[in-house]
Design an enzyme around this catalytic site. Structure first.
Site, PDB file in Angstrom:
ATOM      1  N   ASP A  71      -3.211   2.450   3.080  1.00  0.00           N
ATOM      2  CA  ASP A  71      -2.134   3.418   2.811  1.00  0.00           C
ATOM      3  C   ASP A  71      -2.658   4.727   2.246  1.00  0.00           C
ATOM      4  OD1 ASP A  71       0.319   0.946   1.730  1.00  0.00           O
ATOM      5  OD2 ASP A  71      -0.438   1.531   3.695  1.00  0.00           O
ATOM      6  N   CYS A 109       7.123   1.612   9.338  1.00  0.00           N
ATOM      7  CA  CYS A 109       6.347   2.675   9.976  1.00  0.00           C
ATOM      8  C   CYS A 109       5.656   2.138  11.218  1.00  0.00           C
ATOM      9  CB  CYS A 109       5.294   3.205   9.011  1.00  0.00           C
ATOM     10  SG  CYS A 109       6.039   4.162   7.688  1.00  0.00           S
ATOM     11  N   LYS A 161       6.778   1.195  -4.890  1.00  0.00           N
ATOM     12  CA  LYS A 161       7.740   0.813  -3.833  1.00  0.00           C
ATOM     13  C   LYS A 161       7.414  -0.582  -3.315  1.00  0.00           C
ATOM     14  CE  LYS A 161       6.930   2.241   0.510  1.00  0.00           C
ATOM     15  NZ  LYS A 161       6.828   1.152   1.485  1.00  0.00           N
ATOM     16  N   ASN A 162       6.129  -0.858  -3.105  1.00  0.00           N
ATOM     17  CA  ASN A 162       5.747  -2.118  -2.463  1.00  0.00           C
ATOM     18  C   ASN A 162       5.760  -3.310  -3.401  1.00  0.00           C
ATOM     19  OD1 ASN A 162       5.622  -0.700  -0.131  1.00  0.00           O
ATOM     20  ND2 ASN A 162       3.392  -0.538  -0.079  1.00  0.00           N
ATOM     21  N   ARG A 191      11.026   7.932   2.444  1.00  0.00           N
ATOM     22  CA  ARG A 191      11.158   6.464   2.374  1.00  0.00           C
ATOM     23  C   ARG A 191      10.398   5.915   1.185  1.00  0.00           C
ATOM     24  NH1 ARG A 191       9.319   3.236   7.280  1.00  0.00           N
ATOM     25  NH2 ARG A 191       9.659   1.677   5.661  1.00  0.00           N
ATOM     26  N   ARG A 237       3.634  -4.773  13.945  1.00  0.00           N
ATOM     27  CA  ARG A 237       3.969  -5.317  12.621  1.00  0.00           C
ATOM     28  C   ARG A 237       4.387  -6.784  12.806  1.00  0.00           C
ATOM     29  NH1 ARG A 237       4.657  -0.886   9.164  1.00  0.00           N
ATOM     30  NH2 ARG A 237       4.044  -2.322   7.501  1.00  0.00           N
TER      31      ARG A 237
END
Ligand code: EPZ
Length: 430
Positions: free
Chosen positions: A305, A117, A22-23, A397, A122
């Site tokens: 993570d 999240c 995903k990243n 997500r 952030r």
């Protein structure tokens, strides 16, 4: 409201195919804005965040053709403008990636400030610092990041903190700047390298990605490409720790073992048997897990993570463990939920002191964020009795078909919509 219903106690056994990262997918999709030619991308995960980004890109005229669940062709040759107004993009952290891409290609961009999240502040100050160093004006106006530049000129940029997003964003903007940019204190994650490789496949000149110093020699134009995204090391790590927590025997397939070294090292430390064969990693956990200490660090350190996932394993291990979260300041929200399942954890600032308990007991819990939600599911899979997990939208997500992959490993888990479904599940599994 969708939720998971789980009956714990089954060890996870079998093989699971790991999807695209995903990243890595998110910046790569955004970087497709940097050429007028067609880009073909494969191994893209079908998750909320990638789908939201693609929809927002379509909103400004990008031609997106889903040639398969995990493959897409993109052509950004006829953009209607450089302002993304799609409000859904505010819910994802990666909202800022089109900024770097469009600043590089069009010298302007206007995109809603990112969400993501709630694991801490952030901030985006390092992104802004990098754009300004290249000669762009950047402001925050009415909830948007607004940037423009007469011209972009290469610069020597020292990041004040190791930032995956800022490293990637500045790399994109610098790829089409005039002259050379050097990014010091760059992030080294596999997805940073994957984005650099993607840009180089489009004709960019980026060297040193994966080290602390990245050198970008600006080029005039980028061309189309065909690219396959790397496997998701966090999805792989999540299933590897799920095997440990449930005392199972799980082989994760289609992985890059090098990307999993810090994860494999910790699993070995806590008593799992790890074996590797071409693109697969097998985790076998037969005995009670042992305690250890871990501190999250930028790659190649133990990933932030994966912090909730190892904490779930340690909270059911023998002895006292210490988990220190050095990247985000609010990434222990799951501890209260895990305590409902019998965990004994004391959080002091950015450190969790964990006293292992013999077993978890099922409870009704909620996912506080993407990775913590997945970690709590693994606790429920190991617990005695039934659990429900709310707010699974966070999990979806970033994890494709999470409950289906777990079912295929022997987990008793269903995705349900109401109490009737829960009653049916309980009758069926007994
Ligand atoms: C990326 O977030 C990932 N998200 C996160 O994964 C991951 O936890 C994080 O990198 C660290 O590896 C995506 O790639 C979409 P950072 P990002 O910039 O880029 C501070 C998941 O689970 N910082 O490396 O936002 C920041 O506050 C998600 O998939 C600044 O101070 O992370 C944090 O404390 C969760 N100023 C630290 O740096 C900035 O301008 C690391 O953040 C940027 C960051």
């Amino acid at each position: 409201m969708e939720q998971y219903i789980i009956k714990g106690g089954n060890p996870l056994v079998g093989e699971v195919e790991i999807g695209g990262s995903k990243n890595a997918a998110l910046p790569i999709l955004a970087a497709s804005l940097m050429t007028d030619e067609t880009v073909y991308i494969d191994n893209m995960p079908d998750v909320f965040d990638t789908n939201v980004l693609l929809k927002a890109m379509q909103g400004i005229g990008v031609m997106v053709n889903r040639t398969g669940r995990h493959s897409v062709t993109i052509n950004a040759g006829q953009l209607s403008g450089q302002t993304i107004t799609d409000e859904t993009i505010r819910r994802i952290r990666a909202a800022y990636y089109p900024v770097g891409a469009m600043l590089g290609k069009y010298r302007e961009a206007k995109v809603p400030l990112p969400g993501g999240c709630e694991i801490g502040c952030r901030a985006i100050d390092q992104h802004i610092k990098g754009f300004r160093a290249l000669g762009a004006e950047v402001s925050i106006e009415y909830g948007y990041i607004v940037t423009k530049a007469e011209k972009l000129t290469g610069a020597h940029i020292y990041m004040d903190c190791v930032s995956v997003g800022a490293t990637i964003n500045v790399m994109m903007a610098a790829a089409l700047a005039e002259g050379t940019t050097i990014i010091e204190n760059a992030a080294k994650e596999p997805h940073v390298v994957d984005l650099a490789n993607f840009l180089n496949s489009m004709g960019a000149k980026i060297k040193g990605a994966g080290t602390d110093v990245v050198r970008i020699t600006g080029v005039k134009k980028l061309h189309g490409t065909e690219y396959t995204i790397i496997p998701d090391q966090i999805e792989a790590g999540t299933f590897m720790f799920a095997a440990a927590v449930t005392k199972g025997d799980v082989t994760v397939k289609n992985v890059i073992p090098k990307h999993l070294e810090s994860i494999s090292a910790k699993l070995t430390e806590i008593g799992c048997q790890i074996s590797e064969s071409d693109g697969c990693m097998r985790v076998v956990a037969t005995k009670r897990l042992k305690s250890t200490h871990v501190k999250t660090l930028p790659y190649p350190g133990f990933p932030t993570d994966m912090q909730p996932q190892i904490a779930v394993a340690l909270a059911s291990a023998q002895g006292i463990s210490i988990v220190t979260e050095s990247i985000f300041e609010n990434r222990f929200k799951y501890v209260d939920e895990l305590t409902r399942m019998g965990a004994n954890i004391k959080v002091e600032g950015n450190t969790a002191i964990i006293t292992g308990v013999d077993r978890y007991t099922g409870a009704d819990i909620s996912a506080p964020d993407l990775r913590a939600g997945a970690a709590l599911v693994t606790a429920a899979l190991a617990a005695d009795g039934f659990s429900t997990v709310d707010d699974i939208r966070y999990i979806e997500r970033g994890y494709e078909d999470f409950h289906i992959k777990l079912q295929n490993l022997g987990a008793l888990i269903e995705r349900v919509n109401d109490d009737k479904d829960i009653r049916k599940f309980k009758l069926r599994v007994g």
